[in-house]
Design an enzyme around this catalytic site. Sequence first.
Site, PDB file in Angstrom:
ATOM      1  N   ASP A  82       0.838  -1.189   0.000  1.00 20.24           N
ATOM      2  CA  ASP A  82       0.000   0.000   0.000  1.00 20.24           C
ATOM      3  C   ASP A  82       0.880   1.249   0.000  1.00 20.24           C
ATOM      4  O   ASP A  82       1.791   1.379   0.820  1.00 20.24           O
ATOM      5  CB  ASP A  82      -0.894  -0.022   1.245  1.00 20.24           C
ATOM      6  N   HIS A 180      -8.016  10.238   3.928  1.00 24.53           N
ATOM      7  CA  HIS A 180      -7.309   9.312   4.804  1.00 24.53           C
ATOM      8  C   HIS A 180      -7.561   9.656   6.281  1.00 24.53           C
ATOM      9  O   HIS A 180      -7.726  10.821   6.652  1.00 24.53           O
ATOM     10  CB  HIS A 180      -5.803   9.382   4.548  1.00 24.53           C
ATOM     11  N   HIS A 211      -9.324   4.833  -1.790  1.00 26.82           N
ATOM     12  CA  HIS A 211      -8.600   4.921  -0.527  1.00 26.82           C
ATOM     13  C   HIS A 211      -9.377   5.854   0.401  1.00 26.82           C
ATOM     14  O   HIS A 211     -10.320   6.519  -0.015  1.00 26.82           O
ATOM     15  CB  HIS A 211      -7.205   5.499  -0.762  1.00 26.82           C
ATOM     16  N   ILE A 255      -9.478  -0.494   3.640  1.00 32.23           N
ATOM     17  CA  ILE A 255     -10.052  -0.372   4.984  1.00 32.23           C
ATOM     18  C   ILE A 255      -8.934  -0.539   6.006  1.00 32.23           C
ATOM     19  O   ILE A 255      -8.288  -1.591   6.074  1.00 32.23           O
ATOM     20  CB  ILE A 255     -11.156  -1.422   5.208  1.00 32.23           C
TER      21      ILE A 255
END
Length: 309
Positions: A82, A180, A211, A255
Amino acid sequence: MSLVTSKEMFKKAYEGHYAVGAFNVNNMEIIQGIVDAAKQENAPLILQVSAGARKYANPIYLRKLVEAAIEDSGIDICLHLDHGEDFEICKQCVDDGFTSVMIDGSKYPFEENIALTKRVVEYAHSKGVVVEAELGKLAGVEDAVKVNAKDATYTDPDQAKEFVERTGVDSLAIAIGTSHGAYKFKGDPSLDFERLQTIEKLLPNFPLVLHGSSSVPKEFVDLCNKYGGAIPGAAGVPEEMLKRASQMGVCKINIDTDLRLAMTACIRQVLVENPAEFDPRKYLGPGRVAIKDMVAHKMRDVLGCSGKR
């Protein structure tokens, strides 16, 4: 069963109008809770590792834990990097056995992002590994990713089409209003579904990624607040919005924050109610159950991927 890429997962998700959950992992209990939920729900699964997780747990420990989870559960798992920040970390993860990597060149100008992404794609594809990239900037904080709200930019649909065509990337993370971290919206949350629809039309049959999609149930925020640490203003993307996005070409939804808050709330409760407790198994065990319950809920009620493995 084995480590697999996300290619077949995304093909089925696109055709079935659901999304595959990509869950961030940091330690054994988190991995166990997520994998137990995927087995229970018979759902496809992506486990992803951030730069922060690699530093915390050591890459080889995480990879061996994932391999153990595959052997124990008997399910296929895609292991994904990621937010890889440069070619070197992507190459290292490819060489270490990851089946999917993300190169995040969203901080660079368009042409530089293309050049960097294309370089990663060429190397990863030569090793049978798939690549995710990002176009547009999400506000918020997650590990090393820090973007002020004033610097956030939505993904331009025409640029998205050109980007995919010129890089050969396998999936694309887009910015349509998610953010985020736990602290998201000052007003009512809103996703730009018109922009998403335009991108999906320009890139038919192509997997898009969201995201910054935490949507923490209020019960966990309240639990954290009750047991020794307020989380003021924690508000996520409404789950109904994520459901809608998964039916419009979004094949992967990340997640992370939801899992952190669920586990933390449970651990805080155990330690507040039993202040003399010092056995990590007595609070990490319940934390693992909280992770499993949260992931099962996401798979079944939000992503729509239960029973799709």
